[in-house]
Enzyme design. Sequence first.
Site, mmCIF file in Angstrom:
data_model
loop_
_atom_site.group_PDB
_atom_site.id
_atom_site.type_symbol
_atom_site.label_atom_id
_atom_site.label_comp_id
_atom_site.label_asym_id
_atom_site.label_seq_id
_atom_site.Cartn_x
_atom_site.Cartn_y
_atom_site.Cartn_z
ATOM 1 N N HIS A 1 22.135 -48.184 -18.592
ATOM 2 C CA HIS A 1 20.860 -47.381 -18.522
ATOM 3 C C HIS A 1 21.317 -45.804 -18.687
ATOM 4 O O HIS A 1 22.449 -45.578 -18.213
ATOM 5 C CB HIS A 1 20.283 -47.342 -17.263
ATOM 6 C CG HIS A 1 19.091 -46.934 -17.212
ATOM 7 N ND1 HIS A 1 18.551 -45.424 -17.211
ATOM 8 C CD2 HIS A 1 17.487 -47.365 -17.244
ATOM 9 C CE1 HIS A 1 17.323 -45.174 -17.191
ATOM 10 N NE2 HIS A 1 16.640 -46.334 -17.087
ATOM 11 N N GLY B 1 16.692 -66.584 -2.840
ATOM 12 C CA GLY B 1 16.358 -65.001 -2.954
ATOM 13 C C GLY B 1 14.937 -64.896 -2.790
ATOM 14 O O GLY B 1 14.260 -65.653 -3.046
ATOM 15 N N GLY C 1 13.301 -61.660 -4.132
ATOM 16 C CA GLY C 1 12.892 -60.661 -4.982
ATOM 17 C C GLY C 1 11.643 -61.019 -5.558
ATOM 18 O O GLY C 1 10.910 -62.038 -5.211
ATOM 19 N N LEU C 2 11.153 -60.278 -6.756
ATOM 20 C CA LEU C 2 10.087 -60.656 -7.296
ATOM 21 C C LEU C 2 9.958 -62.235 -7.855
ATOM 22 O O LEU C 2 8.852 -62.814 -7.624
ATOM 23 C CB LEU C 2 9.613 -59.752 -8.545
ATOM 24 C CG LEU C 2 9.471 -58.236 -8.054
ATOM 25 C CD1 LEU C 2 9.195 -57.345 -9.442
ATOM 26 C CD2 LEU C 2 8.340 -58.118 -7.309
ATOM 27 N N ALA C 3 10.935 -62.658 -8.400
ATOM 28 C CA ALA C 3 10.916 -64.099 -9.022
ATOM 29 C C ALA C 3 10.832 -65.015 -7.716
ATOM 30 O O ALA C 3 10.132 -65.726 -7.478
ATOM 31 C CB ALA C 3 12.126 -64.210 -9.658
ATOM 32 N N GLY C 4 11.874 -64.948 -6.814
ATOM 33 C CA GLY C 4 12.083 -65.753 -5.738
ATOM 34 C C GLY C 4 10.984 -65.876 -4.962
ATOM 35 O O GLY C 4 10.506 -66.770 -4.196
ATOM 36 N N ARG D 1 17.545 -47.167 -25.141
ATOM 37 C CA ARG D 1 18.470 -46.877 -24.146
ATOM 38 C C ARG D 1 20.136 -47.134 -24.499
ATOM 39 O O ARG D 1 20.886 -46.329 -24.272
ATOM 40 C CB ARG D 1 18.267 -48.047 -23.175
ATOM 41 C CG ARG D 1 16.928 -47.786 -22.231
ATOM 42 C CD ARG D 1 16.935 -49.112 -21.115
ATOM 43 N NE ARG D 1 15.583 -48.429 -20.235
ATOM 44 C CZ ARG D 1 15.179 -49.172 -19.252
ATOM 45 N NH1 ARG D 1 15.836 -50.281 -19.000
ATOM 46 N NH2 ARG D 1 14.234 -48.819 -18.644
ATOM 47 N N GLU E 1 15.995 -62.433 -13.258
ATOM 48 C CA GLU E 1 17.081 -61.949 -13.605
ATOM 49 C C GLU E 1 18.323 -62.766 -13.957
ATOM 50 O O GLU E 1 19.240 -62.750 -14.675
ATOM 51 C CB GLU E 1 17.658 -60.417 -13.019
ATOM 52 C CG GLU E 1 18.593 -59.658 -14.079
ATOM 53 C CD GLU E 1 18.910 -58.376 -13.239
ATOM 54 O OE1 GLU E 1 18.463 -57.911 -12.202
ATOM 55 O OE2 GLU E 1 19.953 -57.769 -13.775
ATOM 56 N N SER F 1 14.656 -41.892 -13.163
ATOM 57 C CA SER F 1 13.712 -42.652 -14.059
ATOM 58 C C SER F 1 13.576 -42.176 -15.470
ATOM 59 O O SER F 1 13.840 -40.856 -15.875
ATOM 60 C CB SER F 1 12.369 -42.441 -13.639
ATOM 61 O OG SER F 1 11.543 -42.741 -14.579
#
Lengths: 637, 253
Positions: free
Chosen positions: A266, A40, A42-45, A330, A425, A284
Amino acid sequence: MELDAKIPDGPIAEKWTRRQFEMKLINPSNKRKYKVIVVGTGLAGGAAAATMGELGYDVHCFTYHDSPRRAHSISAQGGINAAKNYQGDGDSVFRLFYDTVKGGDFRSREANVYRLAELSLNIIDQAVAQGVPFAREYGGLLDNRSFGGAQVSRTFYARGQTGQQLLLGCYQALERQIHEGAVKMYNRHEMMDVVIVDGRARGIVTRHLVTGKIEAHMADAVVLGTGGYSNVFFLSTNAKACNVTSIWRAAKRGAGFANPCFTQIHPTCIPQSGEYQSKLTLMSESLRNDGRIWVPKKAGDDRRAGDIPESERDYYLERLYPSFGNLSPRDIASRRAKELVDAGHGVGPLNNGVYLDFRDAIQRLGKGKVQERYGNLFQMYEKITGEDPYSVPMRIFPAPHYTMGGLWVDYDLMTNIPGLFAIGEANFSDHGANRLGASALMQGLADGYFILPLTVGNYLAEAPRGGVDPDHPAARDVIAETTALQERLLAANGKRSVDSFHMELGRIVWDHCGMARNDSGLKEALKRIPELREEFWRDVKVPGSGADLNQSLEKAGRVADFMEFAEIMCWDALTRDESCGAHYREEHVTEEGEAKRDDENFLHGAVWEFKGAGEEPVRHEEPLHFEHVPLSQRSYK
Amino acid sequence: MKLKLHIWRQASPQAKGEFKAYDLDGVSPHMSFLDMLDLLNEQILHEGGEPVAFEHDCREGICGTCGMVINGIAHGPEKLITACQLHMRTFNDGDEIWIEPWRAAAFPVMKDLVVERAAFDRIIQSGGYISVRSGSAQDANAIPIPKEDADRAFDAAACIGCGACVAACPNASAMLFTAAKAAHLSYLPQGQTERLQRAANMVTAHDEEGFGNCTNHGACQEVCPKGISVDYIGRLNRDLLKATLSGVEVSTR
């Protein structure tokens, strides 16, 4: 299943510092001898792979996309929280920690959340140094806004594309390491399974999405940053390819899956326009700052919005929650919308939405000001619906968006399988039963840039190094199983498309394990999911072969995993016989209609052990302790 | 609506491709262009054929995965959107629509409408970043950046890397993509240290990938879903000239 969270001793504010000091280190010149797989980007990986590359590890990074820059983090709009207190409005690490624990309705670990709040400071510094173009004030300093009901302005943002800009910063750091030869990148490789040798994660099996080649990659540690599972609902705001496969395969190999029923809906998405639609678009949340939400008072009222007089409109959030009004959290805003639509008050051609009306804002502020604040969102809405939100109210409806559940991890972000880590996530660690707005990006980057690269080192310092290659019997077994599964999908040669099954599964999960759940509905789902799964394997039609680019086959493998996973999600929702955060059991509701927790019996994370498809999974518990944030009932009246 | 679709079908990178015609009924004007292709694929599947391969992911115009030439225009007839944001209300009942992949030597076709864009990643690898290690940054507010510069940097950084600029360019040049990244970083104080080296490296990498040269047609700007301006190409060329005159040595590998 052993669940030791390994939370360091000492005062909460010193735990992370202490943990870092206690860690075993690897000599800089030896780091390159350790091979780490990251799945992955994304931001983490992406952040983890780049940072471990900088530290000197031999990093091998995998994505099913054509480029690491496509990961779904790119779609995040609103912003990223950090306790910088640049506005001088009384924010602090402790306040961000407090808000996150409370927002998660007391179902997260205090120590993890505190560390997250602490690291939020470093994330902004890091991103700015990389050139992420955050919004600025005229004086040149960083701008902040208040977001998702927070009472301080701590959200940093880059127009409505914060996720994109943060991901590009992270992607560029990753590309730099690829250029340096520190990271080897594998595009268009889908992780199919994890390889366990002597009880430790020692590799993965991948399928090359163009050539179809199935092969094993071995390493000394495996990191999963593969995102969430909202697509179990079929219709969600997640990108189309997002799936549960890598974390579910890990769960099938013995990793505990924590709190799978904690899924966030959401409130402001564009309603579905027809059965053919397979992806929902998020608008948004910031729109709720000026838009007023209403439905016709009379059920079945099919007049145009403009023809419904003021006295026949129900501004239900303002009516029910006078102090928070349209900015109610939410989960609350989502549930009220669904109840009213279910009761026949829905608007739009399919009666499947509620109005988000800017008429009063335009009167109060003028069209120019509204355009300045929301112009790009209004334009996006118009492109999709063909309606002009300056003259007719927007229509919105809740949609699955984020999943708080994920693989169980300890304080070091390691699953109960030694050497297998989960970040972003994909793990369950920080958001409890409900995630606050602008906190997903924060967690992904904290895990990736600052936590995982250190904790992996600590693990590697004492783990066996090398000694396994792709010819290892364990790897060959997993390759054989993966190949057999694929052949079974291709051989079914039934009559129904993969999408039609996914859609049907999604409807079952949405109806019975969506925004509101109850005992009989969940039992019904647990009866129907295995039936549907059985039909899937009998009647699915996957054309083409496994030896080339076959998008139907890719989808089929992912849906097959959702079919199994959905069941564990329903088990979790059924056995968590309380309401908390986004998990709303209709049997457990306060007089005000909100989630009613049962701290006596459910002050724990539920961790599931897979026992075979169709077998009842085993539920384990990790008790939670709250020493710094006193247990209390949320109230938004 | 009823449509006649002509779609480029190509089994593999080596295979010879061709347009195949399909009749599709039951298209709603509210469908997105990709919903329409999903509907077609469902039909092809039931007729026993192999669905059309096309890439897509976020379906809201930000991931940059989707991309196809629709009636001769990259991402189709509407301005400032990607193919996934195009809706069928733009078309009329009975229309014929021609759909083909990006065409450029540096973007080989993998299958049907799917092309390989890894060349973009390699351009970024050559210098499309600021060299900073995780954890080594100073406080984010230590360097004030004029709002105007930050906004300009953002405008350039909005590029989604879809490749429409290359598909539209008669020279199959990727200078708009390259210049957008260089401009994003060169408007910021953090990006100054490596600015000239970056310009020299990225343009060299661009040429090595087999993209053509920019001859100022401006077709890229016309199809760019994010409205990236060709002015950035001029900016990059100025930096490239400065780099050459100051004797910056190129190192792309």
